[in-house]
Design an enzyme around this catalytic site. Structure first.
Site, PDB file in Angstrom:
ATOM      1  N   ASP A  59       0.848  -1.196   0.000  1.00 53.65           N
ATOM      2  CA  ASP A  59       0.000   0.000   0.000  1.00 53.65           C
ATOM      3  C   ASP A  59       0.881   1.242   0.000  1.00 53.65           C
ATOM      4  O   ASP A  59       1.948   1.261   0.610  1.00 53.65           O
ATOM      5  CB  ASP A  59      -0.949   0.023   1.198  1.00 53.65           C
ATOM      6  N   THR A  71     -11.856   2.451  -6.379  1.00 55.49           N
ATOM      7  CA  THR A  71     -12.426   2.997  -7.626  1.00 55.49           C
ATOM      8  C   THR A  71     -13.642   3.846  -7.248  1.00 55.49           C
ATOM      9  O   THR A  71     -14.782   3.488  -7.537  1.00 55.49           O
ATOM     10  CB  THR A  71     -12.854   1.865  -8.599  1.00 55.49           C
ATOM     11  N   PHE A 107     -31.944  -9.269   1.142  1.00 55.73           N
ATOM     12  CA  PHE A 107     -31.975  -7.903   0.594  1.00 55.73           C
ATOM     13  C   PHE A 107     -33.412  -7.385   0.449  1.00 55.73           C
ATOM     14  O   PHE A 107     -33.717  -6.631  -0.450  1.00 55.73           O
ATOM     15  CB  PHE A 107     -31.187  -7.822  -0.723  1.00 55.73           C
ATOM     16  N   LEU A 108     -34.277  -7.844   1.347  1.00 57.46           N
ATOM     17  CA  LEU A 108     -35.661  -7.348   1.360  1.00 57.46           C
ATOM     18  C   LEU A 108     -35.978  -6.718   2.714  1.00 57.46           C
ATOM     19  O   LEU A 108     -37.083  -6.845   3.213  1.00 57.46           O
ATOM     20  CB  LEU A 108     -36.636  -8.498   1.072  1.00 57.46           C
ATOM     21  N   GLY A 141     -35.507  -0.012   4.979  1.00 57.11           N
ATOM     22  CA  GLY A 141     -34.682   0.800   5.875  1.00 57.11           C
ATOM     23  C   GLY A 141     -34.460   2.193   5.321  1.00 57.11           C
ATOM     24  O   GLY A 141     -35.244   2.685   4.490  1.00 57.11           O
ATOM     25  N   CYS A 186     -19.796   0.476  -1.869  1.00 57.79           N
ATOM     26  CA  CYS A 186     -19.988  -0.158  -3.183  1.00 57.79           C
ATOM     27  C   CYS A 186     -21.285   0.234  -3.890  1.00 57.79           C
ATOM     28  O   CYS A 186     -21.241   0.800  -4.988  1.00 57.79           O
ATOM     29  CB  CYS A 186     -19.914  -1.674  -3.038  1.00 57.79           C
ATOM     30  N   LYS A 221     -21.721   3.941  -5.449  1.00 66.99           N
ATOM     31  CA  LYS A 221     -20.823   4.301  -6.560  1.00 66.99           C
ATOM     32  C   LYS A 221     -20.987   3.334  -7.738  1.00 66.99           C
ATOM     33  O   LYS A 221     -20.861   3.738  -8.892  1.00 66.99           O
ATOM     34  CB  LYS A 221     -19.372   4.354  -6.085  1.00 66.99           C
TER      35      LYS A 221
HETATM   36  N1  LIG Z   1     -15.200  -2.730   0.410  1.00 65.03           N
HETATM   37  C1  LIG Z   1     -15.913  -3.730  -0.061  1.00 65.03           C
HETATM   38  O1  LIG Z   1     -16.732  -4.319   0.639  1.00 65.03           O
HETATM   39  C2  LIG Z   1     -15.735  -4.192  -1.483  1.00 65.03           C
HETATM   40  C3  LIG Z   1     -16.320  -5.396  -1.896  1.00 65.03           C
HETATM   41  C4  LIG Z   1     -16.131  -5.819  -3.215  1.00 65.03           C
HETATM   42  C5  LIG Z   1     -15.385  -5.044  -4.091  1.00 65.03           C
HETATM   43  N2  LIG Z   1     -14.844  -3.868  -3.679  1.00 65.03           N
HETATM   44  C6  LIG Z   1     -14.024  -3.094  -4.614  1.00 65.03           C
HETATM   45  O2  LIG Z   1     -12.647  -3.305  -4.299  1.00 65.03           O
HETATM   46  C7  LIG Z   1     -11.887  -2.112  -4.552  1.00 65.03           C
HETATM   47  C8  LIG Z   1     -11.143  -1.696  -3.304  1.00 65.03           C
HETATM   48  O3  LIG Z   1     -12.091  -1.349  -2.322  1.00 65.03           O
HETATM   49  P1  LIG Z   1     -11.681  -1.132  -0.790  1.00 65.03           P
HETATM   50  O4  LIG Z   1     -12.955  -0.931  -0.055  1.00 65.03           O
HETATM   51  O5  LIG Z   1     -10.757  -2.222  -0.377  1.00 65.03           O
HETATM   52  O6  LIG Z   1     -10.854   0.250  -0.920  1.00 65.03           O
HETATM   53  P2  LIG Z   1      -9.921   0.968   0.173  1.00 65.03           P
HETATM   54  O7  LIG Z   1     -10.026   2.402  -0.108  1.00 65.03           O
HETATM   55  O8  LIG Z   1     -10.247   0.428   1.532  1.00 65.03           O
HETATM   56  O9  LIG Z   1      -8.445   0.448  -0.166  1.00 65.03           O
HETATM   57  C9  LIG Z   1      -7.747   0.808  -1.314  1.00 65.03           C
HETATM   58  C10 LIG Z   1      -6.267   0.933  -0.934  1.00 65.03           C
HETATM   59  O10 LIG Z   1      -5.491   1.057  -2.129  1.00 65.03           O
HETATM   60  C11 LIG Z   1      -4.365   1.869  -1.821  1.00 65.03           C
HETATM   61  N3  LIG Z   1      -3.749   2.302  -3.092  1.00 65.03           N
HETATM   62  C12 LIG Z   1      -4.238   3.138  -4.035  1.00 65.03           C
HETATM   63  N4  LIG Z   1      -3.367   3.241  -5.071  1.00 65.03           N
HETATM   64  C13 LIG Z   1      -2.317   2.435  -4.776  1.00 65.03           C
HETATM   65  C14 LIG Z   1      -1.095   2.098  -5.456  1.00 65.03           C
HETATM   66  N5  LIG Z   1      -0.801   2.580  -6.651  1.00 65.03           N
HETATM   67  N6  LIG Z   1      -0.244   1.267  -4.847  1.00 65.03           N
HETATM   68  C15 LIG Z   1      -0.527   0.740  -3.627  1.00 65.03           C
HETATM   69  N7  LIG Z   1      -1.669   1.009  -2.948  1.00 65.03           N
HETATM   70  C16 LIG Z   1      -2.534   1.841  -3.516  1.00 65.03           C
HETATM   71  C17 LIG Z   1      -4.953   2.962  -0.954  1.00 65.03           C
HETATM   72  O11 LIG Z   1      -3.953   3.602  -0.174  1.00 65.03           O
HETATM   73  C18 LIG Z   1      -5.946   2.161  -0.094  1.00 65.03           C
HETATM   74  O12 LIG Z   1      -5.360   1.735   1.133  1.00 65.03           O
HETATM   75  C19 LIG Z   1     -12.901  -1.086  -5.062  1.00 65.03           C
HETATM   76  O13 LIG Z   1     -12.912  -1.119  -6.470  1.00 65.03           O
HETATM   77  C20 LIG Z   1     -14.215  -1.595  -4.524  1.00 65.03           C
HETATM   78  O14 LIG Z   1     -15.306  -1.190  -5.318  1.00 65.03           O
HETATM   79  C21 LIG Z   1     -14.982  -3.437  -2.385  1.00 65.03           C
END
Ligand SMILES: NC(=O)c1ccc[n+]([C@@H]2O[C@H](COP(=O)([O-])OP(=O)(O)OC[C@H]3O[C@@H](n4cnc5c(N)ncnc54)[C@H](O)[C@@H]3O)[C@@H](O)[C@H]2O)c1
Length: 436
Positions: A30, A86, A252-253, A256, A263, A266
Site C-alpha cells: 500500500d 475505484t 436484501f428485502l 430501511g 460499493c 458508486k
Molecule cells: N469494500 C468492499 O466491501 C468491497 C467489496 C467488493 C469489491 N470492492 C471493490 O474493491 C476495490 C477496493 O475497495 P476497498 O474498499 O478495499 O478500498 P480501500 O479504499 O479500503 O483500499 C484501497 C487501498 O489502495 C491503496 N492504493 C491506491 N493506489 C495504490 C497504489 N498505486 N499502490 C498501492 N496502494 C494503492 C490505498 O492507499 C488504499 O489503502 C474497489 O474497487 C471496490 O469497489 C470493495
C-alpha cells in the site's frame, strides 16, 4: 504461488490474508505508509471481525508480509492483484480509474517473467483492455496476461465470504492465466466453490450487474414500505410473503433508510453512466439511484414527523453511524445525510456508534460524540436507530426513558415493534409499518 496484492484496504487486506491462509506467499502493498507501519506493528487499520487473528497467524507463519514498495513484490510474484479504490469521479459519477491505471503503470515497470495481473477492484467494462494497453505502452513486449476477478465479499462477513463464496468469477481468454487462477483458488474449488470462467468484459459486467440487482431489491422493498405505511400494511410481512417464493428469495428485502456503503452507491452510478455512454440506458438502475438519493433526507422528515414537526432547538440522538453493522466504514452511510438534514432543521445531534466513532470524527460535523447508547440519549427528544448493531437490539427502555427529554423512538431498521415501544411508554415510528 507468490502473490502481490496492490492496495491493502478492505478488499486487499482480507483477500491477501485469506490467500496466505490457503498457503500462498503474499505481500500486501500500500502507498499509505501509516497503514503499512500499523500492520507491521500488528495493528489492523480497519475493523473486520476475525481479521486480526487471521493476519497475525499468517504473518507468524511467514506467508504474509507488508510493504510500501511495489516493485520488489511484483518482481517476485506469479500473480499481481490490483485491489485499489475505484470511487465515484468527482463531477460526473463515472468510476475514477486513476488509481487502477496508476497501479498498472507501476506494475508494468516491475514485472519480471510471465505474470498474471488481476483486477479485483470493481471496474467498468473495458477497463481490462485499457490496463492491458497501459502495461504494453509502459513495457512493450512484457510477458503478462490481464484477468478480471471481481470480488463479492461483504464487509462485516468478509473472511467467511472470501473463503466460502457462492462463486468465483474469472474473466480471461488466456490459458496460462487460467492455470494460474485455478491454482490460486484450488483450496476453494476443493470446497466446491464454483469457478466461473468467462471472457474479461463479461466478468467485469457481472460485478456491476450483481450489485445493481441487489441495490434494486433493497430500493424496491423501500418503495413498497412507503406504500405500506400509507395504506396500513406491514412491510416485514410483505417481505416474508414474497421472500418465501424461491424465485424471489428473502435476502436484501429489509426496508430501511436506503442503501449506503463503499460499493452500491458508486457502482449503481457508474453502471448507469456506462449504460448511457453505450446508448443502452439502464432505466431501472437510474430509478434506483434517484429513489435512494431522495430517501436519505426523507428519513429526517420521518424524525420531524415523530416530533410533530417541532425539531428546532431539540436534541436528537442518533444510534449507529456506519453504513451497516460490523464495520467501521462510513462511506456513503445513510447516517451522514440524515444528520445534516436534522441539523438543517435546527436540531442538535448526539451520536454513538460501537466502532465507527473515530472514522466519524472526520466525516460528521458539529455533533456531540457520546460514550454509549444511554449517554447518547441524554436530553434527547427523539432517539433514532440508523444502524442495527447487535448492542442496539435489546436496549433498556426504562433507562432510555429516564435519560431522554421525551420518549420518542424512530427505528429505521425495524428492530423493535410498536407493541414493545408502547409497553414502555414510547411513541414509535418505523419503516413500512402502519402507526398503531
Ligand atoms: N469494500 C468492499 O466491501 C468491497 C467489496 C467488493 C469489491 N470492492 C471493490 O474493491 C476495490 C477496493 O475497495 P476497498 O474498499 O478495499 O478500498 P480501500 O479504499 O479500503 O483500499 C484501497 C487501498 O489502495 C491503496 N492504493 C491506491 N493506489 C495504490 C497504489 N498505486 N499502490 C498501492 N496502494 C494503492 C490505498 O492507499 C488504499 O489503502 C474497489 O474497487 C471496490 O469497489 C470493495
Amino acid at each position: 504461488m507468490r502473490v502481490a496484492m496492490i492496495g491493502t484496504g478492505y478488499v486487499g487486506l482480507v483477500s491477501g490474508a485469506c490467500f496466505a491462509d490457503f498457503g500462498h506467499e503474499v505481500t500486501c502493498v500500500d502507498k499509505d505508509a501509516g497503514k503499512i507501519e500499523a500492520l507491521e506493528r500488528g495493528e489492523i487499520p480497519i475493523y473486520e471481525p476475525g481479521l486480526d487473528d487471521l493476519v497475525a497467524s499468517n504473518v507468524k507463519a511467514g506467508r504474509l508480509r507488508f510493504a510500501t514498495e511495489l516493485a520488489p513484490a511484483v518482481k517476485a510474484a506469479d500473480a499481481v492483484f490490483i485491489a485499489v479504490g475505484t470511487p465515484s469521479r468527482r463531477g460526473d459519477g463515472h468510476a475514477d480509474l486513476s488509481y487502477v491505471y496508476g497501479a498498472a503503470r507501476e506494475i508494468a515497470a516491475a514485472i519480471d517473467g510471465f505474470t498474471v495481473v488481476i483486477t479485483k477492484s470493481t471496474v467498468p467494462v473495458g477497463t481490462g483492455d485499457e490496463v492491458e494497453r497501459v502495461i504494453a505502452e509502459t513495457r512493450p513486449g512484457c510477458d503478462c496476461a490481464v484477468v478480471s476477478n471481481p470480488e463479492f465479499l461483504r464487509e462485516g462477513a468478509a473472511i467467511r465470504d472470501f473463503k466460502h463464496p457462492d462463486r468465483i468469477v474469472i474473466g480471461t481468454g488466456d490459458d496460462r492465466a487460467r492455470a494460474v487462477m485455478t491454482e490460486l483458488y484450488r483450496p476453494l474449488y476443493l470446497n466446491r466453490a464454483p469457478l466461473l470462467f468467462t471472457d474479461r468484459r463479461t466478468a467485469e459486467l457481472i460485478k456491476y450487474a450483481a450489485n445493481a440487482f441487489l441495490a434494486t431489491k433493497i430500493t424496491f422493498i423501500n418503495e413498497i414500505a412507503d406504500l405500506a405505511e400509507k395504506v396500513g400494511a406491514d412491510v416485514q410481512e410483505i417481505a416474508r410473503g414474497i421472500g418465501l417464493d424461491n424465485r424471489i428469495g428473502s435476502k436484501f428485502l429489509h426496508a430501511g433508510p436506503g442503501f449506503g456503503g463503499s460499493c452500491f452507491p458508486k457502482d449503481t452510478l457508474a453502471l448507469m453512466k456506462t449504460g448511457q455512454d453505450h446508448e443502452a440506458p439502464l432505466r431501472i438502475v437510474e430509478a434506483v439511484v434517484s429513489v435512494n438519493d431522495q430517501r436519505k433526507r426523507a428519513m429526517a422528515r420521518k424524525v420531524a414527523h415523530a416530533l410533530q414537526g417541532d425539531v428546532r432547538g431539540k436534541t436528537v440522538a442518533v444510534l449507529g453511524l456506519t453504513f451497516k453493522p460490523n464495520t467501521d466504514d462510513l462511506r456513503e452511510a445513510p447516517s451522514i445525510p440524515l444528520i445534516t438534514a436534522l441539523q438543517d432543521m435546527g436540531a442538535r445531534v448526539r451520536v454513538y456508534d460501537p466502532v465507527g466513532m473515530e472514522a466519524a470524527k472526520g466525516v460528521v460535523d458539529k455533533v456531540t460524540f457520546c460514550t454509549d447508547a444511554y449517554d447518547c440519549a441524554q436530553g434527547a427528544a427523539a432517539l433514532v436507530i440508523v444502524t442495527e448493531w447487535e448492542q442496539f437490539r435489546a436496549l433498556d427502555f426504562a433507562r432510555l426513558k429516564q435519560a431522554m427529554a421525551q420518549p420518542v423512538l424512530v427505528d429505521l431498521r425495524n428492530i423493535y415493534s410498536a407493541e414493545d415501544a408502547a409497553r414502555h411508554g414510547f411513541a414509535y415510528e418505523s419503516v413500512g409499518r402502519a402507526r398503531k
